[in-house]
Write a protein that holds these residues in place. Structure first.
Motif, PDB file in Angstrom:
ATOM      1  N   UNK A 108       0.883  -1.048   0.245  1.00 41.41           N
ATOM      2  CA  UNK A 108       0.232  -0.031   0.003  1.00 41.41           C
ATOM      3  C   UNK A 108       0.746   1.272   0.096  1.00 41.41           C
ATOM      4  N   UNK A 109       0.394   2.337  -0.574  1.00 43.78           N
ATOM      5  CA  UNK A 109       1.088   3.559  -0.411  1.00 43.78           C
ATOM      6  C   UNK A 109       1.306   4.134   1.117  1.00 43.78           C
ATOM      7  N   UNK A 110       0.342   3.960   1.885  1.00 43.46           N
ATOM      8  CA  UNK A 110       0.563   4.107   3.384  1.00 43.46           C
ATOM      9  C   UNK A 110      -0.026   2.648   3.993  1.00 43.46           C
ATOM     10  N   UNK A 111       0.780   2.369   4.875  1.00 41.79           N
ATOM     11  CA  UNK A 111       0.542   1.297   5.631  1.00 41.79           C
ATOM     12  C   UNK A 111      -0.798   1.390   6.581  1.00 41.79           C
ATOM     13  N   UNK A 112      -1.810   1.274   5.976  1.00 40.90           N
ATOM     14  CA  UNK A 112      -3.085   1.577   6.566  1.00 40.90           C
ATOM     15  C   UNK A 112      -3.881   0.244   6.878  1.00 40.90           C
ATOM     16  N   UNK A 113      -3.433  -0.890   6.187  1.00 38.30           N
ATOM     17  CA  UNK A 113      -3.971  -2.155   6.326  1.00 38.30           C
ATOM     18  C   UNK A 113      -5.558  -2.143   5.792  1.00 38.30           C
ATOM     19  N   UNK A 114      -5.585  -1.593   4.773  1.00 42.53           N
ATOM     20  CA  UNK A 114      -7.094  -1.513   4.245  1.00 42.53           C
ATOM     21  C   UNK A 114      -7.309  -2.365   3.258  1.00 42.53           C
TER      22      UNK A 114
ATOM     23  N   UNK B  32      14.413  -0.802  -4.120  1.00 40.02           N
ATOM     24  CA  UNK B  32      15.427  -1.122  -3.618  1.00 40.02           C
ATOM     25  C   UNK B  32      15.554  -0.606  -2.055  1.00 40.02           C
ATOM     26  N   UNK B  33      16.404   0.368  -1.554  1.00 35.07           N
ATOM     27  CA  UNK B  33      16.493   0.555  -0.123  1.00 35.07           C
ATOM     28  C   UNK B  33      15.302   0.893   0.701  1.00 35.07           C
ATOM     29  N   UNK B  34      14.478   1.685   0.149  1.00 36.41           N
ATOM     30  CA  UNK B  34      13.394   2.212   0.843  1.00 36.41           C
ATOM     31  C   UNK B  34      11.912   1.988   0.042  1.00 36.41           C
ATOM     32  N   UNK B  35      11.573   0.679   0.173  1.00 37.23           N
ATOM     33  CA  UNK B  35      10.144   0.421  -0.537  1.00 37.23           C
ATOM     34  C   UNK B  35       9.149   1.200  -0.317  1.00 37.23           C
ATOM     35  N   UNK B  36       8.879   1.540   0.942  1.00 38.55           N
ATOM     36  CA  UNK B  36       7.702   2.408   1.527  1.00 38.55           C
ATOM     37  C   UNK B  36       7.737   3.473   0.838  1.00 38.55           C
ATOM     38  N   UNK B  37       8.915   4.308   0.498  1.00 42.89           N
ATOM     39  CA  UNK B  37       9.193   5.797   0.119  1.00 42.89           C
ATOM     40  C   UNK B  37       8.898   5.595  -1.542  1.00 42.89           C
ATOM     41  N   UNK B  38       9.515   4.520  -1.985  1.00 37.75           N
ATOM     42  CA  UNK B  38       9.690   4.328  -3.652  1.00 37.75           C
ATOM     43  C   UNK B  38       8.231   3.878  -3.926  1.00 37.75           C
ATOM     44  N   UNK B  39       7.496   3.181  -3.417  1.00 36.45           N
ATOM     45  CA  UNK B  39       5.946   2.707  -3.388  1.00 36.45           C
ATOM     46  C   UNK B  39       5.364   4.197  -3.669  1.00 36.45           C
ATOM     47  N   UNK B  40       5.147   4.960  -2.732  1.00 37.93           N
ATOM     48  CA  UNK B  40       4.652   6.170  -2.643  1.00 37.93           C
ATOM     49  C   UNK B  40       4.919   6.988  -3.826  1.00 37.93           C
ATOM     50  N   UNK B  41       6.261   7.055  -4.274  1.00 38.71           N
ATOM     51  CA  UNK B  41       6.705   7.699  -5.262  1.00 38.71           C
ATOM     52  C   UNK B  41       6.082   7.356  -6.392  1.00 38.71           C
ATOM     53  N   UNK B  42       5.737   6.066  -6.581  1.00 39.24           N
ATOM     54  CA  UNK B  42       5.301   5.346  -7.923  1.00 39.24           C
ATOM     55  C   UNK B  42       3.865   5.512  -7.993  1.00 39.24           C
ATOM     56  N   UNK B  43       3.365   5.650  -6.779  1.00 38.78           N
ATOM     57  CA  UNK B  43       1.862   6.014  -6.504  1.00 38.78           C
ATOM     58  C   UNK B  43       1.756   7.514  -7.500  1.00 38.78           C
ATOM     59  N   UNK B  44       2.377   8.364  -7.128  1.00 34.43           N
ATOM     60  CA  UNK B  44       2.204   9.541  -7.693  1.00 34.43           C
ATOM     61  C   UNK B  44       2.571   9.420  -9.347  1.00 34.43           C
TER      62      UNK B  44
END
Length: 642
Positions: A542-548, A582-594
């Motif tokens: 998820x782009x934010x870890x909201x468990x939705x 790569x190093x920071x999946x959560x940040x890169x997923x949010x960037x990809x989301x944009x």
């Protein structure tokens, strides 16, 4: 009758047997000794005279009388001491005779024999005065581990209303006095079955002002600095573990509630059993929410009291050492280890302290070790305490820097705090998503990072990596022009370093601009959709870890295999090899989301096959993404009847 005076040569001689005064005899003897001997007479030998009786017999009488007086005095003193000891054993309250001859601080309280009471009687008498008692703490006698044979530390409490928000509910029962009661053995009472006590020492305690506690929140942006009202002290505990063995140490504390934070505060109290004296030595507050504790930080000395003032990733401990004091009842005090005081007139040593005061603990430790090597045997005790303090903080910043962080902003912040300028630049340059996340971290800095930059450049003005971070910090807060103006003011900057820093600042500006445009970018996605009966949430991000990742009764899951999408500048087609996490999946997923245009609108249209073979367009909401081996998949929740 006429008196005739005979000439001296015709003067009559005194009779031979007449008594001559002693003084005249001595004069005659001297004349005889001094007169020259007659040559016609043979000198006579002197006959030795026996020892005469003492010339001053009254002196001997005085000496004998003095010696006899001294002996009598010592005998009286010993007898009086024995009598006084017996009286104090029979009646411990019988100190009135000697109280006026001893210093005021060492006097036991004067009272009647009725002041020797049981614990129940003591508590009842305190209640009559309008107070209540807390749980008594045992004080071992002569370091005895048997708690049944001990003195008592008794907290005296009162119920008051507190205006500040504390963990104590109104009316708040708070400690206002600490009392030490010594156990007393009475021969005429049954002390084996009932314990008797006598008050020997007490100290009034009062909590710190609310403004003092709130001042510890260095990052607080609130205008409410608190009042001067004293906060309640509600808890009494003994320091255990590594507490100093000299004396008995206690912590009297309370808690101030500030939003979702609890700020502990209190006083450090010491009891000196040898003098029966109780004293408060230190008022404290912890911004980190931790009570003080004793630790062995400075090598070769008594333990130090550490008070944690850490905020975020900035480690900050105030350390106190035990020092002597000219006060017989409690001859100790707590002295803070200061980094402001220079113990050595050496520039290397002073540079180490400058780095430490700015928060660059690891670089400061390296410089201080060099200074110690130069000083050799002349290394002062204070300098060693400062070095050990710096090393204590450096261990924390080093552990933070090498830890795994969820975002590049946190990673870079931890490395900058530890002075790892080059490693932090590598993280910044690794990915555009990193640059944007780091820019937000730098923008929120309250000046501590820039203070580190200034301190590092004072020690080494030619370090290009440090200058790069100085320019990036200013660019994230004030813009590119201000950053380059700052760089122009730095000495020892060659053209190559300047061009490199300009490129880094431009990259920061581009990533920030791109992130702002992605917030407005709407999705244009091409691909194929497949109905899913079940999903494994662990396979989706998820782009934010909201468990939705849950459906309502009217929804079903669809998986969209993305063939291409428009990222705001161009169309990007499969395979998406440049988007590997790569190093920071959560940040890169949010960037990809944009880049997918899902930040502005996560809605997506999916063509769904009906039972009659026709196609209909269903509206869904993208919930998660999956990226593996260049394949990009989206997970969408679609309404059944849409």
């Amino acid at each position: 009758m006429e008196h005739k005076i005979n000439p001296s040569k015709n003067r009559a001689k005194p009779p031979e047997n007449a008594k001559v005064p002693p003084t005249r005899r001595r004069r005659q003897a001297r004349r005889t000794q001094n007169s020259p001997a007659s040559p016609s007479k043979t000198p006579k030998s002197k006959t030795p005279t026996p020892t005469s009786v003492a010339r001053y017999p009254w002196k001997r009488l005085i000496a004998n009388f003095t010696a006899l007086s001294v002996l009598c005095g010592f005998a009286a003193l010993m007898g009086g001491g024995a009598w006084l000891s017996y009286q104090l054993i029979v009646d411990p309250n019988g100190n009135k005779l000697i109280a006026k001859f001893v210093p005021e601080w060492s006097r036991l309280p004067l009272a009647t024999r009725d002041s020797i009471q049981t614990l129940d009687q003591i508590q009842a008498s305190i209640r009559k005065l309008g107070f209540v008692t807390g749980e008594p703490l045992p004080l071992p006698i002569n370091n005895s581990t048997d708690s049944s044979i001990s003195d008592l530390l008794l907290p005296v409490m009162v119920e008051r209303t507190v205006n500040a928000t504390t963990s104590c509910k109104n009316p708040c029962r708070q400690i206002v006095e600490l009392r030490v009661y010594k156990r007393v053995q009475l021969p005429d009472r049954d002390s084996d079955k009932v314990e008797y006590f006598q008050l020997t020492s007490s100290v009034n305690v009062e909590g710190p002002a609310e403004s003092f506690v709130l001042a510890s929140l260095a990052d607080s942006k609130s205008d409410n600095l608190g009042s001067n009202q004293s906060l309640p002290l509600t808890e009494l505990r003994r320091f255990n573990g590594k507490a100093p063995t000299s004396g008995i140490w206690f912590n009297v504390s309370g808690q101030l509630v500030r939003g979702d934070k609890k700020l502990p505060y209190g006083q450090v109290v010491r009891y000196n059993p040898s003098q029966n004296h109780l004293i408060s030595l230190l008022e404290w507050v912890s911004a980190a929410g931790q009570p003080p504790n004793w630790q062995q930080i400075v090598k070769g000395s008594s333990p130090q009291l550490a008070i944690d003032q850490t905020v975020g990733l900035e480690p900050q401990f105030t350390l106190y050492q035990i020092g002597p004091r000219k006060f017989v009842p409690n001859p100790v005090q707590l002295n803070p280890i200061s980094l402001e005081e220079f113990a050595l007139n050496d520039e290397t040593y002073k540079n180490g302290l400058r780095l430490a005061k700015s928060g660059l603990w690891s670089p400061a430790l390296n410089v201080m070790r060099i200074a110690k090597g130069k000083a050799g045997a002349n290394w002062p005790t204070l300098a060693q305490a400062q070095l050990d303090t710096i090393e204590f903080h450096a261990k924390i910043t080093k552990a933070q820097a090498i830890a795994s962080w969820a975002s590049p902003g946190q990673q870079v912040l931890a490395e900058l705090i530890d002075g790892r300028w080059r490693e932090a630049l590598q993280v910044f340059e690794a990915d555009p998503s990193n640059s944007h996340e780091i820019a937000k971290t730098l923008k929120n800095d309250n000046g501590k990072l820039l203070n580190r930059v200034d301190a590092a450049l004072r020690v080494n003005s030619s370090d290009g990596d440090v200058k790069a971070w100085g320019a990036l910090i200013i660019a994230s807060q004030d813009g590119t022009r201000e950053a380059m103006n700052w760089l122009d003011q730095q000495s020892d900057t060659d053209s190559e370093t300047r061009n490199r820093i300009r490129n880094l600042v431009n990259k920061l500006d581009e990533s920030v601009s791109l992130a702002e445009s992605l917030e407005q970018h709407k999705s244009q996605i091409m691909g194929s959709a497949t109905l899913l009966s079940t999903i494994n949430p662990n396979e989706w991000m998820e782009p934010e870890p909201k468990n939705q990742l849950k459906l309502t009764e009217k929804q079903v899951w669809y998986q969209v295999q993305v063939a291409s999408f428009y990222d705001g500048n161009r169309w990007v087609s499969s395979p998406f090899l440049d988007m590997e996490l790569r190093s920071f999946p959560a940040t890169q997923v949010k960037w990809l989301w944009g880049r997918l245009g899902l930040l502005a609108d996560p809605k997506i249209k999916i063509e769904v096959a009906m039972n009659n073979g026709l196609q209909r367009v269903a509206l869904g909401t993208v919930k998660a993404v999956q990226l593996q081996d260049g394949n990009l998949r989206l997970l969408a929740a679609v309404e059944k009847g849409s």
